[in-house]
Design an enzyme around this catalytic site. Structure first.
Site, PDB file in Angstrom:
ATOM      1  N   SER A  17      -0.065   9.616 -14.603  1.00 26.03           N
ATOM      2  CA  SER A  17       0.322   8.850 -15.789  1.00 26.03           C
ATOM      3  C   SER A  17      -0.119   7.390 -15.695  1.00 26.03           C
ATOM      4  CB  SER A  17       1.831   8.954 -16.038  1.00 26.03           C
ATOM      5  OG  SER A  17       2.572   8.313 -15.021  1.00 26.03           O
ATOM      6  N   ARG A  73      -6.670  12.046  10.073  1.00 24.33           N
ATOM      7  CA  ARG A  73      -6.679  11.075   8.973  1.00 24.33           C
ATOM      8  C   ARG A  73      -8.043  10.407   8.860  1.00 24.33           C
ATOM      9  NH1 ARG A  73      -1.723   9.779   6.738  1.00 24.33           N
ATOM     10  NH2 ARG A  73       0.103  10.174   8.037  1.00 24.33           N
ATOM     11  N   MET A  98      -0.486   9.732  -2.544  1.00 26.75           N
ATOM     12  CA  MET A  98       0.556   9.872  -1.533  1.00 26.75           C
ATOM     13  C   MET A  98      -0.006  10.153  -0.144  1.00 26.75           C
ATOM     14  SD  MET A  98       3.023   9.150  -3.432  1.00 26.75           S
ATOM     15  CE  MET A  98       4.440   9.446  -2.384  1.00 26.75           C
ATOM     16  N   LEU A 101      -3.298   5.423   4.311  1.00 23.53           N
ATOM     17  CA  LEU A 101      -4.723   5.283   4.621  1.00 23.53           C
ATOM     18  C   LEU A 101      -4.918   4.536   5.933  1.00 23.53           C
ATOM     19  CD1 LEU A 101      -5.599   4.434   0.951  1.00 23.53           C
ATOM     20  CD2 LEU A 101      -6.341   6.499   2.161  1.00 23.53           C
ATOM     21  N   HIS A 117       3.763   0.140  -6.343  1.00 21.83           N
ATOM     22  CA  HIS A 117       4.904   0.620  -5.549  1.00 21.83           C
ATOM     23  C   HIS A 117       6.160   0.503  -6.395  1.00 21.83           C
ATOM     24  CE1 HIS A 117       7.196   1.563  -1.963  1.00 21.83           C
ATOM     25  NE2 HIS A 117       8.015   0.569  -2.281  1.00 21.83           N
ATOM     26  N   GLU A 151      -0.880  -3.106   6.582  1.00 28.87           N
ATOM     27  CA  GLU A 151       0.563  -2.930   6.693  1.00 28.87           C
ATOM     28  C   GLU A 151       1.087  -2.313   5.409  1.00 28.87           C
ATOM     29  OE1 GLU A 151       4.547  -5.469   7.981  1.00 28.87           O
ATOM     30  OE2 GLU A 151       2.610  -6.472   7.838  1.00 28.87           O
ATOM     31  N   LEU A 152       1.865  -1.245   5.531  1.00 29.87           N
ATOM     32  CA  LEU A 152       2.315  -0.463   4.378  1.00 29.87           C
ATOM     33  C   LEU A 152       3.119  -1.310   3.402  1.00 29.87           C
ATOM     34  CD1 LEU A 152       2.514   2.416   3.132  1.00 29.87           C
ATOM     35  CD2 LEU A 152       4.670   2.658   4.359  1.00 29.87           C
ATOM     36  N   ASP A 153       2.726  -1.252   2.120  1.00 29.19           N
ATOM     37  CA  ASP A 153       3.449  -1.912   1.029  1.00 29.19           C
ATOM     38  C   ASP A 153       3.587  -3.417   1.235  1.00 29.19           C
ATOM     39  OD1 ASP A 153       3.709   0.520  -0.294  1.00 29.19           O
ATOM     40  OD2 ASP A 153       5.592   0.994   0.704  1.00 29.19           O
ATOM     41  N   THR A 180       8.062   3.466 -17.135  1.00 29.63           N
ATOM     42  CA  THR A 180       7.579   2.909 -18.402  1.00 29.63           C
ATOM     43  C   THR A 180       7.018   1.508 -18.197  1.00 29.63           C
ATOM     44  OG1 THR A 180       9.748   2.001 -19.021  1.00 29.63           O
ATOM     45  CG2 THR A 180       9.254   4.248 -19.738  1.00 29.63           C
TER      46      THR A 180
END
Length: 198
Positions: A17, A73, A98, A101, A117, A151-153, A180
């Site tokens: 979406s 990976r 998902m 990386l 996120h 580093e994640l997020d 939304t």
């Protein structure tokens, strides 16, 4: 007059979406005419991702790189990079992709890799963000578009949207309200990327 072609490659794992919101904004707002920017391809790690059919209905090329076909990976990321690089991307967008990386992948696309996120980063990195926000008694939640780093997020914030956490909210109702807003701020952040490069 638009300069050279600037391809956007979007990676998805599910409904697509957010991908569709970006593609429709690009078309409606004439990104190709303004900056040469267009969504050139949508790639998924899941052959059953509903977003693949959605992308095809929008006239966008699709590909599948099943992560389960690879022993590591690194091997998956190497094939994914080859598929992405075939489109010479100016920007790679993670829209509900998902997979975590590898640092090598992130480095390869440094400065041209963004993610969305479903929390107000730096709060609630990782998974189950909506339930964690409810459990913590947060009055607001939201979503963040950010540059991707190893580093994640983490990485610089490009756009954020805030929504209220309402009495009686479940993770599902809060997620729907946040989504939304994601559909608004993700195209906005991509637009901003090309405006800054213009």
């Amino acid at each position: 007059m638009a300069s050279a072609q600037k391809n956007i490659v979007i990676l998805i794992s599910g409904s697509g979406s957010n991908m569709a919101a970006i593609a429709r904004a690009a078309d409606k707002e004439g990104w190709h005419g303004k900056w040469g920017a267009q969504v050139a391809a949508v790639i998924s790690n899941r052959a059953d991702a509903v977003g693949l059919e959605l992308a095809q209905s929008l006239g966008i090329a699709t590909a599948v790189v099943p992560h389960k076909d690879f022993a590591s990976r690194e091997a998956f990321d190497a094939e994914l990079m080859a598929r992405i690089d075939a489109h010479a991307p100016a920007l790679v967008v993670l829209a509900g992709f998902m997979r975590i990386l590898t640092p090598g992948f992130v480095q390869h696309y440094a400065g041209r890799l963004i993610n969305i996120h479903p929390s107000l980063l730096p709060a609630f990195t990782g998974l189950n963000t909506h339930q964690r926000a409810i459990d913590a008694g947060c009055k607001v939640a939201g979503a963040t578009v950010h540059e991707v780093t190893a580093e994640l997020d983490h990485g610089a914030t490009l756009a954020q949207a805030v929504v209220p956490v309402l009495p009686g909210d479940t993770a599902e109702t809060l997620a729907a309200r946040v989504l939304t807003q994601e559909h608004l701020i993700f195209p906005q952040a991509v637009r901003g990327f090309f405006e800054r490069k213009a």
